[in-house]
Design a protein around this motif. Structure first.
Motif, PDB file in Angstrom:
ATOM      1  N   MET A   1       0.838  -1.174   0.000  1.00 41.89           N
ATOM      2  CA  MET A   1       0.000   0.000   0.000  1.00 41.89           C
ATOM      3  C   MET A   1       0.888   1.245   0.000  1.00 41.89           C
ATOM      4  N   ARG A   2       0.456   2.229  -0.746  1.00 40.87           N
ATOM      5  CA  ARG A   2       1.224   3.458  -0.806  1.00 40.87           C
ATOM      6  C   ARG A   2       0.277   4.618  -1.051  1.00 40.87           C
ATOM      7  N   LEU A   3       0.447   5.686  -0.271  1.00 40.13           N
ATOM      8  CA  LEU A   3      -0.346   6.889  -0.511  1.00 40.13           C
ATOM      9  C   LEU A   3       0.204   7.606  -1.732  1.00 40.13           C
ATOM     10  N   ALA A   4      -0.649   8.312  -2.421  1.00 40.04           N
ATOM     11  CA  ALA A   4      -0.232   9.067  -3.597  1.00 40.04           C
ATOM     12  C   ALA A   4       0.698  10.204  -3.193  1.00 40.04           C
ATOM     13  N   LYS A   5       1.561  10.606  -4.114  1.00 37.57           N
ATOM     14  CA  LYS A   5       2.473  11.722  -3.845  1.00 37.57           C
ATOM     15  C   LYS A   5       1.707  12.988  -3.495  1.00 37.57           C
ATOM     16  N   GLY A   6       0.539  13.159  -4.112  1.00 37.39           N
ATOM     17  CA  GLY A   6      -0.274  14.344  -3.818  1.00 37.39           C
ATOM     18  C   GLY A   6      -0.684  14.415  -2.358  1.00 37.39           C
ATOM     19  N   THR A   7      -0.952  13.264  -1.749  1.00 34.96           N
ATOM     20  CA  THR A   7      -1.309  13.231  -0.328  1.00 34.96           C
ATOM     21  C   THR A   7      -0.094  13.580   0.521  1.00 34.96           C
ATOM     22  N   ASP A   8       1.048  13.034   0.163  1.00 35.17           N
ATOM     23  CA  ASP A   8       2.294  13.352   0.855  1.00 35.17           C
ATOM     24  C   ASP A   8       2.560  14.862   0.790  1.00 35.17           C
ATOM     25  N   TYR A   9       2.432  15.434  -0.396  1.00 40.16           N
ATOM     26  CA  TYR A   9       2.647  16.879  -0.543  1.00 40.16           C
ATOM     27  C   TYR A   9       1.582  17.684   0.192  1.00 40.16           C
ATOM     28  N   ALA A  10       0.361  17.189   0.234  1.00 39.62           N
ATOM     29  CA  ALA A  10      -0.694  17.884   0.974  1.00 39.62           C
ATOM     30  C   ALA A  10      -0.322  17.981   2.452  1.00 39.62           C
ATOM     31  N   TYR A  11       0.194  16.870   3.009  1.00 36.95           N
ATOM     32  CA  TYR A  11       0.643  16.896   4.397  1.00 36.95           C
ATOM     33  C   TYR A  11       1.768  17.918   4.577  1.00 36.95           C
ATOM     34  N   ARG A  12       2.719  17.934   3.668  1.00 38.27           N
ATOM     35  CA  ARG A  12       3.839  18.874   3.766  1.00 38.27           C
ATOM     36  C   ARG A  12       3.364  20.321   3.675  1.00 38.27           C
ATOM     37  N   ILE A  13       2.443  20.581   2.763  1.00 38.22           N
ATOM     38  CA  ILE A  13       1.912  21.940   2.609  1.00 38.22           C
ATOM     39  C   ILE A  13       1.219  22.379   3.894  1.00 38.22           C
ATOM     40  N   LEU A  14       0.369  21.515   4.430  1.00 36.69           N
ATOM     41  CA  LEU A  14      -0.333  21.864   5.666  1.00 36.69           C
ATOM     42  C   LEU A  14       0.644  22.103   6.812  1.00 36.69           C
ATOM     43  N   MET A  15       1.681  21.264   6.903  1.00 37.54           N
ATOM     44  CA  MET A  15       2.677  21.451   7.960  1.00 37.54           C
ATOM     45  C   MET A  15       3.404  22.775   7.782  1.00 37.54           C
ATOM     46  N   MET A  16       3.773  23.105   6.544  1.00 35.92           N
ATOM     47  CA  MET A  16       4.484  24.357   6.298  1.00 35.92           C
ATOM     48  C   MET A  16       3.615  25.563   6.662  1.00 35.92           C
ATOM     49  N   VAL A  17       2.358  25.524   6.271  1.00 36.09           N
ATOM     50  CA  VAL A  17       1.455  26.626   6.597  1.00 36.09           C
ATOM     51  C   VAL A  17       1.280  26.729   8.111  1.00 36.09           C
ATOM     52  N   ALA A  18       1.128  25.598   8.796  1.00 39.73           N
ATOM     53  CA  ALA A  18       0.971  25.598  10.249  1.00 39.73           C
ATOM     54  C   ALA A  18       2.216  26.131  10.949  1.00 39.73           C
ATOM     55  N   MET A  19       3.389  25.769  10.444  1.00 38.89           N
ATOM     56  CA  MET A  19       4.639  26.214  11.064  1.00 38.89           C
ATOM     57  C   MET A  19       4.928  27.692  10.804  1.00 38.89           C
ATOM     58  N   ASN A  20       4.227  28.280   9.857  1.00 46.37           N
ATOM     59  CA  ASN A  20       4.435  29.688   9.512  1.00 46.37           C
ATOM     60  C   ASN A  20       3.132  30.464   9.667  1.00 46.37           C
ATOM     61  N   GLU A  21       2.409  30.147  10.741  1.00 45.55           N
ATOM     62  CA  GLU A  21       1.090  30.731  10.936  1.00 45.55           C
ATOM     63  C   GLU A  21       1.112  32.234  11.197  1.00 45.55           C
ATOM     64  N   ASP A  22       2.282  32.779  11.475  1.00 42.88           N
ATOM     65  CA  ASP A  22       2.386  34.210  11.735  1.00 42.88           C
ATOM     66  C   ASP A  22       2.346  35.050  10.459  1.00 42.88           C
ATOM     67  N   ARG A  23       2.326  34.379   9.316  1.00 42.33           N
ATOM     68  CA  ARG A  23       2.255  35.101   8.041  1.00 42.33           C
ATOM     69  C   ARG A  23       1.517  34.261   7.009  1.00 42.33           C
ATOM     70  N   SER A  24       1.099  34.927   5.975  1.00 40.71           N
ATOM     71  CA  SER A  24       0.382  34.269   4.895  1.00 40.71           C
ATOM     72  C   SER A  24       1.388  33.893   3.814  1.00 40.71           C
ATOM     73  N   LEU A  25       1.531  32.605   3.539  1.00 41.23           N
ATOM     74  CA  LEU A  25       2.488  32.137   2.542  1.00 41.23           C
ATOM     75  C   LEU A  25       1.877  32.182   1.149  1.00 41.23           C
ATOM     76  N   THR A  26       2.703  32.448   0.165  1.00 44.26           N
ATOM     77  CA  THR A  26       2.243  32.438  -1.218  1.00 44.26           C
ATOM     78  C   THR A  26       2.439  31.045  -1.818  1.00 44.26           C
ATOM     79  N   VAL A  27       1.739  30.785  -2.898  1.00 42.92           N
ATOM     80  CA  VAL A  27       1.889  29.526  -3.624  1.00 42.92           C
ATOM     81  C   VAL A  27       3.338  29.384  -4.076  1.00 42.92           C
ATOM     82  N   GLU A  28       3.914  30.468  -4.561  1.00 43.82           N
ATOM     83  CA  GLU A  28       5.301  30.427  -5.045  1.00 43.82           C
ATOM     84  C   GLU A  28       6.264  30.028  -3.936  1.00 43.82           C
ATOM     85  N   THR A  29       6.068  30.583  -2.748  1.00 46.31           N
ATOM     86  CA  THR A  29       6.939  30.261  -1.620  1.00 46.31           C
ATOM     87  C   THR A  29       6.838  28.784  -1.258  1.00 46.31           C
TER      88      THR A  29
END
Length: 153
Positions: free
Chosen positions: A1-29
Motif C-alpha cells: 500500500m502506498r499513498l499518492a504523492k499528492g497526499t504526501d505533498y498535501a501533508y507537507r503543505i499543511l505542515m508548512m502553513v501551520a509552522m508559519n502561521e504568523d504570516r500568509s504564505l504564497t503559492v510560489e513560496t
C-alpha cells in the motif's frame, strides 16, 4: 500500500502553513520550498481549500492560511480528501458507480472484501488519532518548515 504523492505533498503543505502561521504564505513560496511545480502545488492547494483545510486569498497581501484550527485538522480526513480511492482490491473501489462490477467470481460473498474494508477503516482511524497540531508539535525536523527569509513571500 502506498499513498499518492499528492497526499504526501498535501501533508507537507499543511505542515508548512501551520509552522508559519504568523504570516500568509504564497503559492510560489510553498512550491519553491517543497520543490514542486507551481501548477502541481496549486492543484493540491485548491483541493485542500475545497475541503476547508486551507484558506486562500488572492491579490496583494493574499496567500495561504489554515482553514481551521490545526487541532481540528485530522490526518485521516486529509488522506480521504486527497486520495482518489482506497480500493486496494477491485471490489472495494468506492468510485465504481460508472464501472462494471468487479471481474471476480466471488464478488459479493467473499470475506476478504470485508477484511480489506475493515483494514481501510482502521488505517483512516489510526491517521485520525493525530491532528495537524500533533504532527507539527512532535516532528523533530519541523523547524525545517519554518521559513526565515521573509523576502521570499
Amino acid at each position: 500500500m502506498r499513498l499518492a504523492k499528492g497526499t504526501d505533498y498535501a501533508y507537507r503543505i499543511l505542515m508548512m502553513v501551520a509552522m508559519n502561521e504568523d504570516r500568509s504564505l504564497t503559492v510560489e513560496t510553498v512550491a519553491t520550498n517543497l520543490r514542486l511545480s507551481r501548477t502541481h502545488c496549486m492543484k493540491i492547494i485548491a483541493n485542500l481549500s475545497s475541503h476547508g483545510f486551507l484558506e486562500t486569498t488572492r491579490g496583494r497581501g493574499g496567500g495561504l492560511k489554515l482553514g481551521k484550527d490545526a487541532h481540528a485538522i485530522r490526518m485521516g480526513d486529509v488522506a480521504k480528501a486527497t486520495e482518489s480511492d482506497f480500493g486496494f482490491v477491485e471490489c472495494l473501489c468506492p468510485r465504481c458507480d460508472n464501472e462494471p462490477q468487479p471481474d471476480c467470481p466471488m464478488f459479493g460473498g467473499c470475506e476478504m472484501s470485508r477484511v480489506m474494508s475493515r483494514a481501510v477503516k482502521s488505517f483512516i482511524a489510526t491517521l485520525n488519532e493525530n491532528s495537524l497540531a500533533d504532527v507539527v508539535a512532535k516532528s523533530k525536523n519541523s523547524g525545517n518548515l519554518v521559513l526565515h527569509d521573509r523576502s521570499s513571500d
